[in-house]
Design a protein around this motif. Structure first.
Motif, PDB file in Angstrom:
ATOM      1  N   ARG A   1       3.120  10.592   0.301  1.00 13.79           N
ATOM      2  CA  ARG A   1       2.937  10.142   1.678  1.00 13.79           C
ATOM      3  C   ARG A   1       2.430  11.258   2.576  1.00 13.79           C
ATOM      4  N   LEU A   2       2.898  12.471   2.362  1.00 12.93           N
ATOM      5  CA  LEU A   2       2.444  13.595   3.181  1.00 12.93           C
ATOM      6  C   LEU A   2       0.941  13.812   3.028  1.00 12.93           C
ATOM      7  N   ALA A   3       0.453  13.742   1.807  1.00 10.79           N
ATOM      8  CA  ALA A   3      -0.976  13.928   1.582  1.00 10.79           C
ATOM      9  C   ALA A   3      -1.777  12.792   2.223  1.00 10.79           C
ATOM     10  N   ARG A   4      -1.251  11.591   2.163  1.00 13.90           N
ATOM     11  CA  ARG A   4      -1.969  10.444   2.723  1.00 13.90           C
ATOM     12  C   ARG A   4      -2.091  10.537   4.240  1.00 13.90           C
ATOM     13  N   THR A   5      -1.069  11.056   4.899  1.00 15.19           N
ATOM     14  CA  THR A   5      -1.074  11.108   6.359  1.00 15.19           C
ATOM     15  C   THR A   5      -1.563  12.439   6.917  1.00 15.19           C
ATOM     16  N   ALA A   6      -1.810  13.423   6.053  1.00 12.34           N
ATOM     17  CA  ALA A   6      -2.216  14.758   6.509  1.00 12.34           C
ATOM     18  C   ALA A   6      -3.483  14.743   7.374  1.00 12.34           C
ATOM     19  N   PRO A   7      -4.533  14.013   7.006  1.00 12.56           N
ATOM     20  CA  PRO A   7      -5.731  14.028   7.859  1.00 12.56           C
ATOM     21  C   PRO A   7      -5.453  13.551   9.291  1.00 12.56           C
ATOM     22  N   GLY A   8      -4.634  12.537   9.435  1.00  6.01           N
ATOM     23  CA  GLY A   8      -4.295  12.037  10.765  1.00  6.01           C
ATOM     24  C   GLY A   8      -3.489  13.039  11.563  1.00  6.01           C
ATOM     25  N   ARG A   9      -2.544  13.704  10.901  1.00  9.15           N
ATOM     26  CA  ARG A   9      -1.748  14.727  11.595  1.00  9.15           C
ATOM     27  C   ARG A   9      -2.624  15.890  12.028  1.00  9.15           C
ATOM     28  N   ARG A  10      -3.543  16.309  11.141  1.00 11.23           N
ATOM     29  CA  ARG A  10      -4.462  17.404  11.504  1.00 11.23           C
ATOM     30  C   ARG A  10      -5.330  17.011  12.697  1.00 11.23           C
TER      31      ARG A  10
ATOM     32  N   SER B   1       0.822  -1.202   0.000  1.00 15.23           N
ATOM     33  CA  SER B   1       0.000   0.000   0.000  1.00 15.23           C
ATOM     34  C   SER B   1       0.864   1.263   0.000  1.00 15.23           C
ATOM     35  N   TRP B   2       1.890   1.288   0.870  1.00 18.48           N
ATOM     36  CA  TRP B   2       2.772   2.455   0.906  1.00 18.48           C
ATOM     37  C   TRP B   2       3.588   2.573  -0.377  1.00 18.48           C
ATOM     38  N   ALA B   3       3.948   1.466  -0.978  1.00 19.58           N
ATOM     39  CA  ALA B   3       4.694   1.508  -2.243  1.00 19.58           C
ATOM     40  C   ALA B   3       3.851   2.130  -3.350  1.00 19.58           C
ATOM     41  N   ALA B   4       2.545   1.954  -3.272  1.00 20.82           N
ATOM     42  CA  ALA B   4       1.641   2.495  -4.287  1.00 20.82           C
ATOM     43  C   ALA B   4       1.184   3.919  -3.970  1.00 20.82           C
ATOM     44  N   THR B   5       1.692   4.504  -2.879  1.00 17.56           N
ATOM     45  CA  THR B   5       1.292   5.850  -2.466  1.00 17.56           C
ATOM     46  C   THR B   5       2.296   6.862  -3.005  1.00 17.56           C
ATOM     47  N   PRO B   6       1.891   7.689  -3.976  1.00 14.64           N
ATOM     48  CA  PRO B   6       2.833   8.648  -4.542  1.00 14.64           C
ATOM     49  C   PRO B   6       3.147   9.815  -3.605  1.00 14.64           C
TER      50      PRO B   6
END
Length: 96
Positions: free
Chosen positions: A39-48, A32-37
């Motif tokens: 990473r910052l955008a993917r984890t942004a909601p959790g960080r917010r 899944s992480w390999a297919a994520t172009p």
């Protein structure tokens, strides 16, 4: 072999079911992480969400929120250390 183990495909080793499931989950997470172009955008909601939670706990004070965040991660580090030590102790006891 009991219900808690399965024979590997080569028939040479018995692995606990939880080990097989954990390894499969790890492999899927890596894929899944390999297919994520981005990473910052993917984890942004959790960080917010985490930022909002600490800020709410600090009644809107960003300085107190930062202290709460540091305390949270320090507690998490201590918990991790205790868990690793307990696991190492279990292994040492099994080897004895």
């Amino acid at each position: 072999m009991n219900d808690a183990t399965r024979t590997g495909t080569d028939g040479a080793s018995d692995l606990p079911v939880d080990t097989i499931l954990r390894l499969a989950a790890q492999a899927n997470a890596h894929k899944s992480w390999a297919a994520t172009p981005d990473r910052l955008a993917r984890t942004a909601p959790g960080r917010r969400a985490a930022d909002a939670r600490f800020l709410a706990q600090a009644d809107g004070d960003p300085v107190r929120a930062e202290s709460l965040r540091k305390a949270f991660y320090a507690d998490l580090t201590a918990k991790s250390i205790r868990a690793r030590r307990a696991k190492a102790g279990q292994r040492a006891g099994a080897d004895a």
